[in-house]
Design a protein around this motif. Structure first.
Motif, short mmCIF file in Angstrom:
data_model
loop_
_atom_site.label_atom_id
_atom_site.label_comp_id
_atom_site.label_asym_id
_atom_site.label_seq_id
_atom_site.Cartn_x
_atom_site.Cartn_y
_atom_site.Cartn_z
N GLY A 201 0.80 -1.22 0.00
CA GLY A 201 0.00 0.00 0.00
C GLY A 201 0.83 1.26 0.00
N LEU A 202 2.15 1.14 -0.14
CA LEU A 202 3.05 2.30 -0.07
C LEU A 202 3.47 2.82 -1.45
CD1 LEU A 202 5.37 1.07 2.84
CD2 LEU A 202 3.41 2.61 2.97
N GLY A 203 2.96 2.21 -2.51
CA GLY A 203 3.33 2.65 -3.84
C GLY A 203 2.88 4.07 -4.13
N LYS A 204 3.73 4.84 -4.85
CA LYS A 204 3.43 6.23 -5.19
C LYS A 204 3.35 6.39 -6.71
CE LYS A 204 5.47 9.56 -3.06
NZ LYS A 204 6.52 10.47 -2.54
N PRO A 205 2.51 7.27 -7.21
CA PRO A 205 2.41 7.52 -8.66
C PRO A 205 3.57 8.39 -9.14
CG PRO A 205 0.85 8.89 -7.49
CD PRO A 205 1.49 8.02 -6.46
N LEU A 206 4.67 7.75 -9.51
CA LEU A 206 5.89 8.46 -9.90
C LEU A 206 5.89 8.74 -11.40
CD1 LEU A 206 8.38 6.21 -7.89
CD2 LEU A 206 7.41 8.41 -7.18
N LYS A 207 6.80 9.64 -11.81
CA LYS A 207 6.99 9.89 -13.23
C LYS A 207 8.48 9.79 -13.54
CE LYS A 207 7.25 14.97 -12.94
NZ LYS A 207 6.65 16.24 -13.44
N LEU A 208 8.79 9.59 -14.81
CA LEU A 208 10.18 9.43 -15.23
C LEU A 208 11.00 10.66 -14.84
CD1 LEU A 208 11.89 7.36 -16.91
CD2 LEU A 208 11.51 8.87 -18.87
N ILE A 209 12.15 10.43 -14.22
CA ILE A 209 12.99 11.55 -13.75
C ILE A 209 13.56 12.33 -14.92
CG2 ILE A 209 15.13 12.12 -12.53
CD1 ILE A 209 14.57 9.71 -10.68
N ASN A 210 14.15 11.63 -15.87
CA ASN A 210 14.79 12.29 -17.01
C ASN A 210 13.78 12.75 -18.04
OD1 ASN A 210 16.57 9.92 -15.96
ND2 ASN A 210 18.02 11.39 -16.80
N HIS A 211 14.15 13.74 -18.81
CA HIS A 211 13.34 14.17 -19.95
C HIS A 211 13.81 13.38 -21.17
CE1 HIS A 211 11.26 17.76 -18.25
NE2 HIS A 211 12.24 17.64 -17.36
N PRO A 212 12.96 12.54 -21.73
CA PRO A 212 13.38 11.72 -22.88
C PRO A 212 13.76 12.57 -24.09
CG PRO A 212 11.31 10.92 -21.96
CD PRO A 212 11.58 12.26 -21.34
N VAL A 213 14.61 12.01 -24.94
CA VAL A 213 14.95 12.68 -26.19
C VAL A 213 13.69 12.90 -27.02
CG1 VAL A 213 16.24 12.45 -28.37
CG2 VAL A 213 17.28 11.71 -26.21
N ARG A 214 12.83 11.87 -27.06
CA ARG A 214 11.56 11.97 -27.77
C ARG A 214 10.44 11.48 -26.86
NH1 ARG A 214 12.43 8.49 -33.11
NH2 ARG A 214 13.53 7.19 -31.62
N THR A 215 9.33 12.17 -26.90
CA THR A 215 8.18 11.73 -26.11
C THR A 215 7.34 10.73 -26.88
OG1 THR A 215 6.87 13.61 -26.91
CG2 THR A 215 8.05 13.89 -24.83
N ARG A 216 7.72 10.43 -28.12
CA ARG A 216 7.02 9.43 -28.91
C ARG A 216 8.06 8.56 -29.62
NH1 ARG A 216 1.64 9.42 -30.12
NH2 ARG A 216 1.02 7.36 -30.87
N ILE A 217 8.51 7.52 -28.94
CA ILE A 217 9.45 6.58 -29.53
C ILE A 217 8.65 5.59 -30.37
CG2 ILE A 217 11.12 4.74 -29.02
CD1 ILE A 217 11.74 6.28 -26.39
N PRO A 218 9.06 5.33 -31.61
CA PRO A 218 8.29 4.41 -32.45
C PRO A 218 8.21 3.01 -31.84
CG PRO A 218 9.89 5.62 -33.76
CD PRO A 218 10.21 5.91 -32.33
#
Length: 346
Positions: free
Chosen positions: A148-165
């Motif tokens: 029950g300790l899970g948190k809604p995290l997001k990726l730390i780094n900014h990806p080169v592309r936000t849409r990888i094929p």
């Protein structure tokens, strides 16, 4: 039409990668790295990224069961970063023998899991907080399934592309339909352009009817062995062992996707006999029964005119990326084959 090539995962990898610079100069557009139950593909793709400059790099394929969806997304983002935006995430379900036998994970709901994995990957690349409630994956993990300790995290780094094929390997009707709906590319196996419309056409059209416009046109990636000359006919037999392995031994009776594809191509009798022989240990006898027509129609082996005609047949059937296996005896011969197919394809 792009020209691609698959890297052999069974040995000699460093030597093969050392040759990639010449293939890149000769016009190779994209290289695919498989992951069966050998070395992992990711370390090898990172090595390729360091040794090449222009070449696109694709996993061909990473199984959806052996990594969590967010790890697949992190891996793709990391590969896109080290390659300066040259990565394509190839995904597939593999099969129960590998997934349950080697990874010890239940082979359940391949279509539903594929859809959710793709959705999660794209959320990760957009750096959205990871809140996802699907039938197969729920993030964060609910209290009744964990601490029950899970948190809604997001990726730390900014990806080169936000849409990888994303490319999905698929051959079953429902899986192909899903791929045409949600993925940038589709990678079938044992592609016969003359039979493609009959076998896969309805699935492709049904998927495209629900396809988001931002995905663009579906990239169709077809594999073919390549040899050009008037004395290369014996090279057809090199494809027998692989075809017999897949049609006969890559799965159990009643659960072999490749055997089912051979049946849908019209080789029901041969497929049944190949499987019977292969599973009983008579591999050479199974190889002898692989239809010559199948080997010819899914290859680029023959005279220059024959190869030109086969490439045209591929194009007319919708192929946009030709994934070749050049059968030259030396590195120099393979480079020349690549240069020639580049010329014929253009």
């Amino acid at each position: 039409m792009r020209i691609g090539m698959a890297i052999n995962y069974s040995g000699g990898f460093k030597e093969t990668v050392a040759e990639l610079a010449d293939y890149e100069k000769a016009g190779l557009d994209i290289v695919f790295v498989a992951e069966a139950y050998s070395f992992d593909a990711v370390s090898q793709m990172g090595y390729i990224a360091a040794k090449t400059e222009r070449l696109e790099i694709a996993s061909g394929i990473l199984p959806i069961y052996s990594r969590t969806p967010t790890l697949l997304a992190m891996t793709a983002a990391g590969m896109d970063y080290v390659s300066d935006g040259r990565f394509t995430l190839g995904l597939g379900a593999s099969g129960p023998q590998v997934i349950e036998g080697f990874h010890g994970v239940p082979y359940t709901a391949p279509l539903g899991r594929t859809r959710e994995v793709v959705e999660i990957c794209r959320k990760v690349w957009r750096r959205e907080r990871m809140e996802f409630e699907g039938k197969h994956y729920t993030l964060p993990l609910p209290a009744e399934k964990g601490t029950g300790l899970g948190k809604p995290l997001k990726l730390i780094n900014h990806p080169v592309r936000t849409r990888i094929p994303i490319v999905v390997a698929a051959i079953g009707p429902k899986n192909v339909e899903l791929t045409a709906e949600i993925a940038e590319g589709w990678e079938p196996i044992f592609y016969m352009p003359e039979r493609a419309a009959d076998v896969w056409g309805p699935s492709i059209q049904a998927g495209k009817a629900r396809r988001a416009p931002e995905l663009g046109e579906l990239d169709v990636i077809a594999q073919a062995a390549l040899a050009i000359g008037d004395d290369v006919q014996e090279l057809f037999d090199l494809g027998r062992s692989m075809a017999a392995l897949y049609i006969g031994g890559m799965g159990a009776k009643g659960k072999n996707f490749y055997n089912e594809l051979a049946c849908r191509y019209g080789y029901e009798k041969e497929a049944a006999q190949i499987q019977e022989l292969y599973l009983s240990g008579q591999k050479k006898e199974a190889e002898a029964l692989v239809p010559r027509e199948l080997l010819e129609k899914m290859s680029l082996i023959g005279s220059e005119g024959f190869v030109r005609d086969r490439i045209q047949a591929m194009k007319e059937s919708g192929v946009t990326t030709l994934n070749i296996a050049p059968l030259g005896r030396t590195h120099e011969e393979r480079v020349k084959l690549l240069e020639k197919v580049r010329e014929l394809a253009s």
